[in-house]
Each structure stands twice: as C-alpha cells, then as structure tokens.
Scaffold this motif. Structure first.
Motif, PDB file in Angstrom:
ATOM      1  N   PHE A   1       1.477  11.136   2.247  1.00 45.05           N
ATOM      2  CA  PHE A   1       0.951  10.452   1.065  1.00 45.05           C
ATOM      3  C   PHE A   1       1.686   9.135   0.855  1.00 45.05           C
ATOM      4  CE2 PHE A   1       0.421   9.650  -3.485  1.00 45.05           C
ATOM      5  CZ  PHE A   1      -0.953   9.821  -3.600  1.00 45.05           C
TER       6      PHE A   1
ATOM      7  N   SER B   1      -5.382  -1.246  -1.829  1.00 46.88           N
ATOM      8  CA  SER B   1      -5.552  -0.809  -0.437  1.00 46.88           C
ATOM      9  C   SER B   1      -6.533   0.363  -0.357  1.00 46.88           C
ATOM     10  CB  SER B   1      -4.212  -0.440   0.197  1.00 46.88           C
ATOM     11  OG  SER B   1      -3.713   0.780  -0.302  1.00 46.88           O
TER      12      SER B   1
ATOM     13  N   LEU C   1       3.210   7.212   2.936  1.00 51.27           N
ATOM     14  CA  LEU C   1       2.933   6.139   3.903  1.00 51.27           C
ATOM     15  C   LEU C   1       1.479   5.674   3.857  1.00 51.27           C
ATOM     16  CD1 LEU C   1       4.916   7.390   7.034  1.00 51.27           C
ATOM     17  CD2 LEU C   1       5.463   5.430   5.597  1.00 51.27           C
TER      18      LEU C   1
ATOM     19  N   ILE D   1      -8.919   9.526  -4.276  1.00 52.28           N
ATOM     20  CA  ILE D   1      -7.522   9.213  -4.635  1.00 52.28           C
ATOM     21  C   ILE D   1      -7.511   8.063  -5.654  1.00 52.28           C
ATOM     22  CG2 ILE D   1      -5.264   8.436  -3.777  1.00 52.28           C
ATOM     23  CD1 ILE D   1      -5.814   9.841  -1.171  1.00 52.28           C
TER      24      ILE D   1
ATOM     25  N   GLY E   1       4.279   3.204  -3.817  1.00 52.55           N
ATOM     26  CA  GLY E   1       3.464   3.433  -5.010  1.00 52.55           C
ATOM     27  C   GLY E   1       4.064   4.512  -5.881  1.00 52.55           C
ATOM     28  N   LEU E   2       3.203   5.136  -6.663  1.00 51.80           N
ATOM     29  CA  LEU E   2       3.661   6.232  -7.519  1.00 51.80           C
ATOM     30  C   LEU E   2       4.306   7.327  -6.674  1.00 51.80           C
ATOM     31  CD1 LEU E   2       0.516   6.475  -9.824  1.00 51.80           C
ATOM     32  CD2 LEU E   2       2.770   5.576 -10.447  1.00 51.80           C
ATOM     33  N   GLY E   3       3.859   7.442  -5.433  1.00 52.59           N
ATOM     34  CA  GLY E   3       4.414   8.427  -4.508  1.00 52.59           C
ATOM     35  C   GLY E   3       5.913   8.253  -4.304  1.00 52.59           C
ATOM     36  N   ASN E   4       6.380   7.004  -4.307  1.00 51.10           N
ATOM     37  CA  ASN E   4       7.803   6.762  -4.073  1.00 51.10           C
ATOM     38  C   ASN E   4       8.638   6.887  -5.332  1.00 51.10           C
ATOM     39  OD1 ASN E   4       6.015   5.066  -2.349  1.00 51.10           O
ATOM     40  ND2 ASN E   4       7.923   4.735  -1.261  1.00 51.10           N
TER      41      ASN E   4
ATOM     42  N   LEU F   1      -6.080   8.243   6.041  1.00 53.83           N
ATOM     43  CA  LEU F   1      -7.442   8.010   5.547  1.00 53.83           C
ATOM     44  C   LEU F   1      -8.007   6.661   5.981  1.00 53.83           C
ATOM     45  CD1 LEU F   1      -7.208   7.492   1.688  1.00 53.83           C
ATOM     46  CD2 LEU F   1      -5.269   7.844   3.128  1.00 53.83           C
TER      47      LEU F   1
ATOM     48  N   SER G   1       0.835  -1.195   0.000  1.00 47.54           N
ATOM     49  CA  SER G   1       0.000   0.000   0.000  1.00 47.54           C
ATOM     50  C   SER G   1       0.872   1.247   0.000  1.00 47.54           C
ATOM     51  CB  SER G   1      -0.895  -0.008   1.248  1.00 47.54           C
ATOM     52  OG  SER G   1      -1.486   1.252   1.410  1.00 47.54           O
TER      53      SER G   1
ATOM     54  N   TYR H   1      -5.594   8.496  -9.167  1.00 42.35           N
ATOM     55  CA  TYR H   1      -4.387   7.663  -9.151  1.00 42.35           C
ATOM     56  C   TYR H   1      -4.464   6.599 -10.250  1.00 42.35           C
ATOM     57  CZ  TYR H   1      -0.629   5.407  -6.298  1.00 42.35           C
ATOM     58  OH  TYR H   1       0.540   4.890  -5.804  1.00 42.35           O
TER      59      TYR H   1
ATOM     60  N   SER I   1      -1.070  -0.420  -4.371  1.00 45.94           N
ATOM     61  CA  SER I   1      -1.589   0.735  -3.616  1.00 45.94           C
ATOM     62  C   SER I   1      -3.086   0.899  -3.846  1.00 45.94           C
ATOM     63  CB  SER I   1      -0.879   2.029  -4.032  1.00 45.94           C
ATOM     64  OG  SER I   1       0.473   1.983  -3.664  1.00 45.94           O
TER      65      SER I   1
ATOM     66  N   CYS J   1      -6.499   3.806   5.736  1.00 42.72           N
ATOM     67  CA  CYS J   1      -6.078   2.727   4.851  1.00 42.72           C
ATOM     68  C   CYS J   1      -5.296   1.676   5.641  1.00 42.72           C
ATOM     69  CB  CYS J   1      -5.201   3.335   3.757  1.00 42.72           C
ATOM     70  SG  CYS J   1      -4.699   2.190   2.518  1.00 42.72           S
TER      71      CYS J   1
END
Ligand code: PHE
Length: 449
Positions: A223, A321, A225, A98, A23-26, A229, A20, A102, A318, A231
């Motif tokens: 975002f 999740s 982690l 999201i 993701g694209l965040g990393n 929300l 989770s 996303y 992600s 999750c």
C-alpha cells in the motif's frame, strides 16, 4: 504517442512518484502498524519486504509503463496482448475505490487543519477530543462537504495536466513535506520520552515476529509504495526514455521508507512522553490523541496546523496519482479529452466518496458482507485487488515479457548498477516476489486462519 506528455525534469520524475508513494499510509498507518506489531521487529520485517517484494514489484510496473508510454490498459495490450490487458482493469477499478475512501480521510485532515487554524480544535480533555471526532465523522453534512472540497482540489490539479498540474504540484509539495517532517522530528527528539520512543522503533525483539507480523508488513509495503494497481506504471509512462529504472525504484522505495521512519521518529517520542507508550489504533491516533497532546505542548497550535498540513499534502499528491490511472485510461482508450476523462473519474469518486463519508453516520447500517461502504472499499481494494493486481504484474514481467525488453529496460544508464544486482532483481521478480505476494493474498482471504 509523439504528443503524449512526459515529465519535464528528473526531479519531477522522483517528486511525482515519491508523492504518490508517500501518503496517509506512511504518516498515519505505518506508526500504528509498528505500534501494534511490537516496534523494531515490525520495522525490520518491513524493510526486508520493501527490498524483496517492494522494489521488484515497483521495477516491474516501471518497466511496463516506461517501455510503452501508454496507460495501464494500453500498455498491457501492447506487451501482453488481448488477455493480459484485462489485468489493468483490476487496478483501474481498485484505484477509483481507493480514491473514494482515501479522500474521506483526506477530507478529515482538511477539517482538522481548518479547525487548528481557527482554534476550534482545542478542547480541555481527552474525552472531549473523542467526542468531537465522533460528532464530526457521524455528521450528515460536514464530512461530505469536506470530501467534496478535497475532490474538487484534486480535480483542479489533474485537470491542469501531467506537467503543469501533477509535476508542478509535486515539485512544490514534496520538498515542503520533507521540511515539515524534519521540523517535527527535531521537535520530537527533544522530548523526554525521545530515547524510549527511538529504542521502541529500532530495537527488534525477535520473539515478536509472527506470521501475522510478516504478512502485515508485506501488506503495508504494498500500500505504501502505491504498487499493484498500475499507478506507478501510469506515472512511468510519463518518464523520459533515459530514466534509469532500478535507480528510480530504489529511490522511490528509499524515500518512502525514510518518510515512514521519520513519521515513527515523530510519533513514538510523543506517545512515550505524553501517553506512556499507549498505542491507540488507527484514525484515533491522528484525530484524537495527537490534537490532545498538541494542547499540552508550547506552540502546539502551530504544530497542529503544520501536522494537518503535512497530512493534507501527503494525501493530495497520492490521490492525484490514483486519479491519473483511470484518467489516462479513459483519455487514451476512449479518445476523449483530459477534461472529460477527469470529469468522469471525479464524478465516480464523488458518488462513492460521499457514500464512504456517510458510512460513519447515516449509512452506518448499510452493509455489504458485513462491512460499511468505507470498510468494504478499503478492504476489498487493498486486501484483495491490490495483491492480485501486483502478483499479475510481477508474474507478467518475470515470465511473459520479452526477456530482451526486461534486460534492456534494466540496463538504461545502469553504469552504477552491477550485473549481480540486475540478476538478483530478476530472480526476485520471477520467484521470490510472486511467492511472497501469494502468501499475503491467501492470508488476507483467511486461508491461514
Ligand atoms: N501509497 C499511498 C500512501 O501510502 C497510497 C496509495 C495507494 C497511492 C495506491 C496510490 C495508489 O498513502
């Protein structure tokens, strides 16, 4: 509760939660944030944020989920009563928002993966890559088809259930993701710009630390982690009772940060070697700059396939999740089957995902508060709903949750964790973290200009 699903293995607990978080965040957003915020200084502040905000916030959600074994609404109702249960609704709505935008970007990664396989991706100049990306994203059909295909795949996994769907796919994709990332890292470290790239990432220039760097780093930590929300709360409701909370939070945060740093170690050497350290922002980096660079590297076509596969794997672990937050809520609160609950979540994501996918082309002029659907969903969920939700969960855990529950949850299998650490985490949950989150929130509202 007795027939409610649990993750079957310890590895599953970690693979799903890290799946989770990573993701694209990393892989896409983190390197860009590091780039625009001055390199090492951002990384340093980011790591401090992970420690002081991220880990306490993750810990709070895990405690609430694991203690109750319920969806976020049910969990907050059980522990906090009739007013606190509404906190979860912010997260349930945000998760669907999201999921919608996303999935659009995840759809783009699928398109680029397919084009890498067929070879259609490769062009002869930077301008052609820019043109190709613009033509694709503004098209009326193609991005919509890709978001629908992506959501269909996501749907298949979540329909298969907690253990057979979510846990199984995470157990397969997460190790693969690490292997692909390591292959890229080794590849990048042999490039001529490797040492420049590495020193950019790891050498902090303290003069670069401004309030906006600090606040940017906190937002990124949130975002990345998946926290704020409900999750991780939802996933923790599937943790077996003997799962150690603090160690699990630290592992999620540690591996998530490691993936972000590895992504930096892949991307900065490439940028310094081929672009002289020119940092081009956001979507462009992955969809315009990298494919152009891949054409110049031997074996670039295979690298390109691997790279977009990496992004795709990271995205889908992600999005499952994000989906599970609303699915578990619909299933348990409205007593409906997983099939119906999943159909409901996916339908919402299909409608809003389509609107987001079209916001670069036919719907580019449809605006709310001056923002397209895509930007509106992105900004409102991550900049407003996520910090408010996160703040409320942490405040709840620190100030309103029965102290005995807090201590008892933190004490599970904690023989390796000292009292001092437990007390420090509780201190953060009560004071440091809520204060820091309040600052991000006020900043995103423009209170500091
Ligand atoms: N953490 C994910 C990423 O970095 C995004 C995410 C946000 C996932 C919120 C779930 C919930 O890409």
């Amino acid at each position: 509760m007795s027939n409610r699903a649990l993750f079957a293995t310890k590895i599953g607990v970690i693979a799903t939660s890290v799946g989770s978080a990573v993701g694209l965040g990393n892989i896409w957003r983190f390197p860009y944030e590091v780039g625009v915020h001055g390199g090492g200084a951002f990384l340093m502040v980011y790591i401090i944020c992970i420690l002081l905000i991220g880990i306490p916030a993750v810990t709070s959600e895990l405690i609430i989920g694991k203690k109750t074994h319920k969806n976020s609404f049910g969990a907050m109702r059980e522990l906090g009563g009739s007013s606190w249960k509404w906190v979860s609704v912010i997260g349930i709505v945000a998760s669907l928002m999201i999921l919608s935008f996303y999935s659009v970007v995840a759809g783009w990664t699928m398109e680029y993966l397919m084009q890498s396989v067929t070879g259609g991706l490769f062009k002869s100049s930077a301008a052609e890559y820019t043109q190709a990306f613009a033509t694709f994203t503004t098209d009326s059909y193609r991005p919509v088809i890709m978001v629908l295909v992506f959501l269909a795949l996501n749907h298949l996994i979540i329909m298969a259930g907690v253990e057979k769907g979510i846990e199984k796919i995470s157990n397969i994709l997460m190790p693969l993701l690490f292997v692909i990332l390591l292959v890229f890292c080794v590849n990048s470290l042999f490039l001529s710009g490797a040492s420049e790239g590495i020193s950019f990432l790891f050498t902090p220039d303290f003069s670069q630390i401004t309030p906006s760097v600090v606040l940017g780093a906190m937002g990124q930590a949130f975002f990345s982690l998946s926290v704020g929300l409900g999750c991780l709360l939802t996933y923790a409701s599937y943790f077996p009772d003997d799962t150690p909370i603090l160690r699990t939070s630290a592992t999620i945060a540690g591996l998530d940060t490691m993936v972000a740093i590895l992504a930096g170690l892949v991307i900065f050497p490439i940028l310094f070697t081929f672009q002289g350290g020119d940092f081009i922002a956001g979507p462009k980096l992955v969809f315009e700059v990298l494919p152009n660079i891949f054409t110049d590297i031997t074996g670039g076509r295979y690298l390109s396939i691997l790279f977009f596969m990496l992004l795709f794997f990271a995205s889908i672990t992600s999005t499952i999740s994000m989906s599970e937050i609303s699915i578990s809520f619909f299933m348990e609160e409205f007593k409906i089957s997983r099939m119906k609950a999943a159909a409901f979540s996916t339908t919402i994501a299909v409608v809003f995902g389509t609107l987001c996918a079209l916001s670069f082309g036919p719907l580019a002029d449809v605006k709310f508060f001056d923002l397209t659907f895509f930007d509106f969903f992105n900004r409102v969920s991550s900049e407003i709903m996520l910090p408010i939700g996160g703040l409320l969960y942490v405040v709840f855990a620190g100030w309103f949750l029965d102290k005995k529950i807090l201590r008892a949850q933190l004490a599970v299998k904690d023989n390796a964790v000292s009292h001092a650490i437990v007390s420090f985490v509780i201190f953060c949950i009560k004071f440091v973290t809520p204060l820091a989150i309040s600052l991000i929130f006020l900043y995103s509202l423009g209170v500091f200009g």
